[in-house]
Scaffold this active site. Structure first.
Site, PDB file in Angstrom:
ATOM      1  N   HIS A  36       3.647  -4.319  -7.717  1.00  0.00           N
ATOM      2  CA  HIS A  36       5.143  -3.896  -7.403  1.00  0.00           C
ATOM      3  C   HIS A  36       5.727  -3.662  -8.500  1.00  0.00           C
ATOM      4  O   HIS A  36       6.138  -4.575  -9.188  1.00  0.00           O
ATOM      5  CB  HIS A  36       5.684  -4.842  -6.457  1.00  0.00           C
ATOM      6  CG  HIS A  36       7.152  -4.391  -5.866  1.00  0.00           C
ATOM      7  ND1 HIS A  36       8.175  -4.794  -6.759  1.00  0.00           N
ATOM      8  CD2 HIS A  36       7.628  -3.835  -4.990  1.00  0.00           C
ATOM      9  CE1 HIS A  36       9.278  -4.129  -6.224  1.00  0.00           C
ATOM     10  NE2 HIS A  36       9.041  -3.470  -4.966  1.00  0.00           N
ATOM     11  N   ASP A  37       6.250  -2.256  -9.039  1.00  0.00           N
ATOM     12  CA  ASP A  37       7.171  -2.232 -10.197  1.00  0.00           C
ATOM     13  C   ASP A  37       6.966  -2.834 -11.447  1.00  0.00           C
ATOM     14  O   ASP A  37       7.749  -3.277 -12.205  1.00  0.00           O
ATOM     15  CB  ASP A  37       8.585  -2.535  -9.520  1.00  0.00           C
ATOM     16  CG  ASP A  37       8.850  -1.735  -8.571  1.00  0.00           C
ATOM     17  OD1 ASP A  37       8.393  -0.920  -7.982  1.00  0.00           O
ATOM     18  OD2 ASP A  37      10.322  -1.699  -8.269  1.00  0.00           O
ATOM     19  N   LYS A 123       8.640   5.193  -6.019  1.00  0.00           N
ATOM     20  CA  LYS A 123       9.350   4.158  -5.220  1.00  0.00           C
ATOM     21  C   LYS A 123      10.803   4.594  -5.452  1.00  0.00           C
ATOM     22  O   LYS A 123      11.243   4.556  -6.570  1.00  0.00           O
ATOM     23  CB  LYS A 123       9.022   2.693  -5.437  1.00  0.00           C
ATOM     24  CG  LYS A 123       9.729   1.658  -4.817  1.00  0.00           C
ATOM     25  CD  LYS A 123       9.002   0.400  -4.917  1.00  0.00           C
ATOM     26  CE  LYS A 123       9.848  -0.782  -4.540  1.00  0.00           C
ATOM     27  NZ  LYS A 123      11.033  -0.982  -5.536  1.00  0.00           N
TER      28      LYS A 123
END
Length: 317
Positions: A36-37, A123
């Site tokens: 994630h990110d 995202k």
């Protein structure tokens, strides 16, 4: 409204994790790994040479390697650099223009560059499910478990775990493969996840459940380092040298006792963490940070000796 500068803090250890309300077990045929990110912009807020980033990168790297070996899908989320005011929505009120001001930092950090076959999602909000195809990827592949790693633990990682729960997807919140603004924020995320929406566990727990100890994981170390008072140290410097040489694919005699294994020989964080985890399994409580402080054969030999509480023998071989 820029990101805060994040001071170093120690990555939570297994002994400090909260009690879980559930007892789920990860299954390779049901699982997806979410990274994630992990974009340069978000990692630049940390001191990248210190905890928790050193462990964060190494642990995610180990999980990525194991999931690839088992055919578990790996999904990356990343925010785009060129977001309009409308696309950014309420994120603008809290964080301003964000990556729009740093387009050169939009890439995933080099240590975790996606490989061929990995899935990359754009995202737009905290949760990895909002305005992405993550739910469809899980559904279409017949999978209902999500391993959550990345940054930041109490924001996007936690929101993603919560939304997974609300879609009947079991979330596994990997406690030492996420990082946050502070240890307080990190612990808050772990406590909430464990009590409300996910299973919290360590990278080593995750790798063990995925079979890394046998068929497709870390280098295996003989179970010979014992915490017994006055027990002989099982490693000579030469044995330690041979172990590290094997990881580096070099001849043992090319490694000097005082040479920097990281700077001079290219021993990367993933392989250092493989040593950490194997020595921990053997009962020696050593950390990545301790190894990184003096990355030499002589330094590590002295460190291992101190951990098993024995007198270092005056041996070269």
């Amino acid at each position: 409204m820029a990101l805060p500068k994040i001071a170093p803090y120690e990555m939570p250890a297994a002994s400090t994790l909260p009690d879980n309300r559930v007892s789920w077990t990860i299954e390779s045929q049901r699982a997806v790994l979410l990274i994630h990110d992990m974009q340069q912009y978000f990692i630049n807020a940390f001191n990248v040479q210190a905890s928790p980033v050193t462990e964060l990168l190494a642990h995610i790297g180990l999980l990525h390697k194991q999931c690839r070996a088992l055919g578990i899908p790996v999904v990356y989320t990343a925010q785009p650099a060129a977001q309009t005011r409308e696309q950014r929505g309420l994120l603008f009120d809290f964080w301003g223009s964000g990556l729009n001001d740093h387009p050169d930092q939009v890439h995933i950090v080099p240590e975790l560059t996606p490989l061929e076959g990995d899935i990359q999602l754009t995202k737009w909000r905290y949760s990895g499910f909002r305005k992405t195809e993550l739910a469809e990827i899980l559904k279409n592949s017949g999978r209902d478990q999500l391993m959550v790693t990345g940054v930041y633990a109490h924001i996007g990682c936690l929101m993603t775990a919560c939304e997974a729960f609300m879609q009947d997807i079991q979330a596994f919140f990997v406690a030492d493969a996420v990082a946050d603004f502070s240890l307080e924020n990190h612990r808050m995320a772990l406590n909430y996840a464990a009590q409300r929406c996910a299973m919290t566990l360590t990278t080593q727990d995750m790798l063990t459940q995925l079979g890394a100890g046998s068929s497709a994981g870390l280098p295996q170390e003989p179970q010979v380092l014992e915490r017994v008072e006055d027990a002989p140290l099982p490693y000579s410097r030469q044995a330690l040298r041979e172990k590290i040489a094997g990881l580096l694919f070099e001849a043992p005699d090319t490694l000097g006792d005082e040479e920097d294994l990281i700077e001079q020989h290219g021993l990367d964080s993933i392989r250092v963490m493989s040593l950490v985890e194997s020595w921990r399994r053997a009962g020696v409580d050593v950390s990545f940070v301790e190894l990184a402080e003096n990355p030499t054969i002589a330094g590590w030999y002295e460190l291992l000796a101190s951990k098993v509480k024995v007198t270092v023998p005056n041996l070269d071989y």
